[in-house]
Design a protein around this motif. Structure first.
Motif, PDB file in Angstrom:
ATOM      1  N   TYR A 149       0.817  -1.207   0.000  1.00 25.16           N
ATOM      2  CA  TYR A 149       0.000   0.000   0.000  1.00 25.16           C
ATOM      3  C   TYR A 149       0.853   1.261   0.000  1.00 25.16           C
ATOM      4  CZ  TYR A 149      -4.148  -2.839   0.429  1.00 25.16           C
ATOM      5  OH  TYR A 149      -5.142  -3.747   0.182  1.00 25.16           O
ATOM      6  N   LEU A 150       1.963   1.251   0.704  1.00 24.55           N
ATOM      7  CA  LEU A 150       2.871   2.398   0.669  1.00 24.55           C
ATOM      8  C   LEU A 150       3.405   2.616  -0.748  1.00 24.55           C
ATOM      9  CD1 LEU A 150       4.799   1.762   4.004  1.00 24.55           C
ATOM     10  CD2 LEU A 150       3.145   3.609   3.560  1.00 24.55           C
ATOM     11  N   GLN A 151       3.765   1.537  -1.437  1.00 29.38           N
ATOM     12  CA  GLN A 151       4.258   1.635  -2.814  1.00 29.38           C
ATOM     13  C   GLN A 151       3.178   2.145  -3.768  1.00 29.38           C
ATOM     14  OE1 GLN A 151       5.675  -2.292  -3.708  1.00 29.38           O
ATOM     15  NE2 GLN A 151       7.361  -2.145  -2.256  1.00 29.38           N
ATOM     16  N   HIS A 152       1.927   1.985  -3.376  1.00 32.53           N
ATOM     17  CA  HIS A 152       0.822   2.455  -4.208  1.00 32.53           C
ATOM     18  C   HIS A 152       0.272   3.798  -3.738  1.00 32.53           C
ATOM     19  CE1 HIS A 152       1.090  -1.450  -6.059  1.00 32.53           C
ATOM     20  NE2 HIS A 152       0.293  -0.989  -7.007  1.00 32.53           N
ATOM     21  N   GLY A 153       1.103   4.570  -3.055  1.00 34.17           N
ATOM     22  CA  GLY A 153       0.776   5.951  -2.747  1.00 34.17           C
ATOM     23  C   GLY A 153      -0.004   6.197  -1.473  1.00 34.17           C
ATOM     24  N   PHE A 154      -0.283   5.150  -0.703  1.00 37.36           N
ATOM     25  CA  PHE A 154      -0.988   5.339   0.556  1.00 37.36           C
ATOM     26  C   PHE A 154      -0.006   5.754   1.641  1.00 37.36           C
ATOM     27  CE2 PHE A 154      -3.953   2.752  -1.766  1.00 37.36           C
ATOM     28  CZ  PHE A 154      -5.199   3.131  -1.294  1.00 37.36           C
ATOM     29  N   GLU A 155      -0.518   6.452   2.633  1.00 36.27           N
ATOM     30  CA  GLU A 155       0.273   6.774   3.813  1.00 36.27           C
ATOM     31  C   GLU A 155      -0.281   5.992   4.997  1.00 36.27           C
ATOM     32  OE1 GLU A 155      -0.719  10.654   5.912  1.00 36.27           O
ATOM     33  OE2 GLU A 155      -1.602  11.035   3.923  1.00 36.27           O
ATOM     34  N   HIS A 156       0.633   5.550   5.848  1.00 34.14           N
ATOM     35  CA  HIS A 156       0.213   4.869   7.079  1.00 34.14           C
ATOM     36  C   HIS A 156      -0.273   5.942   8.037  1.00 34.14           C
ATOM     37  CE1 HIS A 156       1.141   3.243  11.183  1.00 34.14           C
ATOM     38  NE2 HIS A 156       0.290   2.367  10.717  1.00 34.14           N
ATOM     39  N   LEU A 157      -1.508   5.806   8.480  1.00 32.61           N
ATOM     40  CA  LEU A 157      -2.099   6.790   9.375  1.00 32.61           C
ATOM     41  C   LEU A 157      -1.849   6.409  10.832  1.00 32.61           C
ATOM     42  CD1 LEU A 157      -3.755   9.397   9.378  1.00 32.61           C
ATOM     43  CD2 LEU A 157      -5.809   7.978   9.419  1.00 32.61           C
ATOM     44  N   ARG A 158      -2.183   5.166  11.180  1.00 34.25           N
ATOM     45  CA  ARG A 158      -1.962   4.660  12.535  1.00 34.25           C
ATOM     46  C   ARG A 158      -2.327   3.178  12.549  1.00 34.25           C
ATOM     47  NH1 ARG A 158      -6.395   7.894  12.807  1.00 34.25           N
ATOM     48  NH2 ARG A 158      -8.379   6.845  13.156  1.00 34.25           N
ATOM     49  N   THR A 159      -1.960   2.529  13.643  1.00 30.95           N
ATOM     50  CA  THR A 159      -2.349   1.138  13.856  1.00 30.95           C
ATOM     51  C   THR A 159      -3.187   1.063  15.114  1.00 30.95           C
ATOM     52  OG1 THR A 159      -0.394   0.311  12.718  1.00 30.95           O
ATOM     53  CG2 THR A 159      -1.508  -1.216  14.218  1.00 30.95           C
ATOM     54  N   VAL A 160      -4.329   0.407  15.001  1.00 34.65           N
ATOM     55  CA  VAL A 160      -5.258   0.241  16.116  1.00 34.65           C
ATOM     56  C   VAL A 160      -5.208  -1.237  16.523  1.00 34.65           C
ATOM     57  CG1 VAL A 160      -7.645   0.488  16.883  1.00 34.65           C
ATOM     58  CG2 VAL A 160      -6.712   2.083  15.173  1.00 34.65           C
ATOM     59  N   PRO A 161      -4.522  -1.554  17.622  1.00 33.20           N
ATOM     60  CA  PRO A 161      -4.347  -2.960  18.017  1.00 33.20           C
ATOM     61  C   PRO A 161      -5.497  -3.464  18.895  1.00 33.20           C
ATOM     62  CG  PRO A 161      -2.998  -1.562  19.411  1.00 33.20           C
ATOM     63  CD  PRO A 161      -3.721  -0.647  18.436  1.00 33.20           C
ATOM     64  N   LEU A 162      -6.519  -3.988  18.268  1.00 31.36           N
ATOM     65  CA  LEU A 162      -7.643  -4.553  19.005  1.00 31.36           C
ATOM     66  C   LEU A 162      -7.461  -6.068  19.090  1.00 31.36           C
ATOM     67  CD1 LEU A 162     -10.526  -2.558  17.285  1.00 31.36           C
ATOM     68  CD2 LEU A 162      -9.413  -2.069  19.474  1.00 31.36           C
ATOM     69  N   ALA A 163      -7.542  -6.621  20.282  1.00 31.00           N
ATOM     70  CA  ALA A 163      -7.289  -8.045  20.488  1.00 31.00           C
ATOM     71  C   ALA A 163      -8.242  -8.936  19.691  1.00 31.00           C
ATOM     72  CB  ALA A 163      -7.376  -8.384  21.977  1.00 31.00           C
ATOM     73  N   HIS A 164      -9.449  -8.482  19.460  1.00 29.55           N
ATOM     74  CA  HIS A 164     -10.433  -9.303  18.759  1.00 29.55           C
ATOM     75  C   HIS A 164     -10.429  -9.094  17.245  1.00 29.55           C
ATOM     76  CE1 HIS A 164     -12.452  -5.463  19.372  1.00 29.55           C
ATOM     77  NE2 HIS A 164     -13.257  -5.789  18.383  1.00 29.55           N
ATOM     78  N   ARG A 165      -9.484  -8.300  16.724  1.00 29.35           N
ATOM     79  CA  ARG A 165      -9.405  -8.019  15.287  1.00 29.35           C
ATOM     80  C   ARG A 165      -7.983  -8.234  14.793  1.00 29.35           C
ATOM     81  NH1 ARG A 165     -13.481  -4.258  13.510  1.00 29.35           N
ATOM     82  NH2 ARG A 165     -12.740  -4.769  11.422  1.00 29.35           N
ATOM     83  N   GLY A 166      -7.833  -8.871  13.641  1.00 30.65           N
ATOM     84  CA  GLY A 166      -6.516  -9.018  13.026  1.00 30.65           C
ATOM     85  C   GLY A 166      -6.149  -7.807  12.207  1.00 30.65           C
ATOM     86  N   SER A 167      -7.150  -7.132  11.695  1.00 30.55           N
ATOM     87  CA  SER A 167      -6.932  -5.936  10.913  1.00 30.55           C
ATOM     88  C   SER A 167      -6.750  -4.757  11.853  1.00 30.55           C
ATOM     89  CB  SER A 167      -8.145  -5.715   9.998  1.00 30.55           C
ATOM     90  OG  SER A 167      -7.824  -4.828   8.972  1.00 30.55           O
ATOM     91  N   GLY A 168      -6.299  -3.634  11.323  1.00 30.25           N
ATOM     92  CA  GLY A 168      -6.187  -2.454  12.155  1.00 30.25           C
ATOM     93  C   GLY A 168      -5.046  -1.525  11.793  1.00 30.25           C
ATOM     94  N   THR A 169      -4.263  -1.847  10.754  1.00 28.23           N
ATOM     95  CA  THR A 169      -3.251  -0.912  10.282  1.00 28.23           C
ATOM     96  C   THR A 169      -3.935  -0.048   9.226  1.00 28.23           C
ATOM     97  OG1 THR A 169      -1.493  -2.482  10.749  1.00 28.23           O
ATOM     98  CG2 THR A 169      -0.957  -0.668   9.261  1.00 28.23           C
ATOM     99  N   LEU A 170      -4.084   1.234   9.542  1.00 29.86           N
ATOM    100  CA  LEU A 170      -4.903   2.135   8.728  1.00 29.86           C
ATOM    101  C   LEU A 170      -4.046   2.919   7.734  1.00 29.86           C
ATOM    102  CD1 LEU A 170      -7.266   3.575  11.484  1.00 29.86           C
ATOM    103  CD2 LEU A 170      -7.396   1.398  10.249  1.00 29.86           C
ATOM    104  N   PHE A 171      -4.533   2.947   6.506  1.00 28.57           N
ATOM    105  CA  PHE A 171      -3.876   3.668   5.417  1.00 28.57           C
ATOM    106  C   PHE A 171      -4.889   4.576   4.747  1.00 28.57           C
ATOM    107  CE2 PHE A 171      -1.347  -0.132   5.907  1.00 28.57           C
ATOM    108  CZ  PHE A 171      -0.046   0.304   5.719  1.00 28.57           C
TER     109      PHE A 171
END
Length: 188
Positions: free
Chosen positions: A142-164
């Motif tokens: 995603y970084l190579q495709h022009g997205f910026e990393h905004l933040r990571t939300v580490p929720l124990a019940h979710r595998g996703s959470g790195t926001l771009f």
């Protein structure tokens, strides 16, 4: 030549087949992405069938062959996106998958470019997504495709959470095939 078209209810099985193929491939690579997905949330508006019925799921075809799928909508997952993010000023990518037979052809980049065009056409500022937290290759993609990393939300019940996010008005800065592309993109 590839085309992007809205999925119909009859296409649900094809979308699920792409997802299952991606899950198996990810498992073979030793990643936990998509391995323990939450049960379908039927009746909440977030299931695949409901998204298809709203016209939010898209298929990428090479001729008659389906080579990718992506959901693009205005759903800002409240566990990740805050009022300060101005969620209504964005479109969101979910469930982006490329067929294994089309890996390395930047089908994901084509879906991103299409989603950016759609975001601009609707007058939104941002194209956003949440990626699997433990998949750094996906983050790099995603970084190579022009997205910026905004933040990571580490929720124990979710595998996703790195926001771009990517500003829709930016010129396309996607990578070319020589830089390579991960084969499975969005993990939700």
């Amino acid at each position: 030549m590839t085309t992007v078209a809205t999925a119909r209810p009859v296409d649900e099985a094809a979308v699920r087949a792409l997802q299952e193929e991606a899950i198996a491939w990810l498992r073979s690579r030793g990643t936990d992405q998509w391995q323990n997905l939450r049960p379908a949330r039927h009746g909440t508006g977030r299931s695949l069938a409901e998204a298809i019925s709203r016209g939010e799921v898209y298929l990428v075809r090479d001729g008659a062959r389906i080579i990718g799928t992506v959901t693009v909508d205005d759903y800002a997952d409240p566990e990740f996106w805050t009022p300060e993010d101005d969620p209504a000023d964005a479109l969101y990518i979910h469930r982006m998958v490329v067929a294994r037979s089309s890996s390395g052809q930047d089908v994901g980049g084509q879906m991103i470019a299409w989603a950016l065009d759609r975001t601009r056409a609707l007058g939104r500022t941002w194209l956003r997504l949440d990626a699997w937290r433990t998949n750094p290759a996906l983050h790099d993609y995603y970084l190579q495709h022009g997205f910026e990393h905004l933040r990571t939300v580490p929720l124990a019940h979710r595998g996703s959470g790195t926001l771009f996010q990517r500003r829709a008005s930016e010129l396309d800065r996607t990578t070319d095939e020589s830089q390579g592309t991960p084969d499975t993109h969005k993990g939700k």
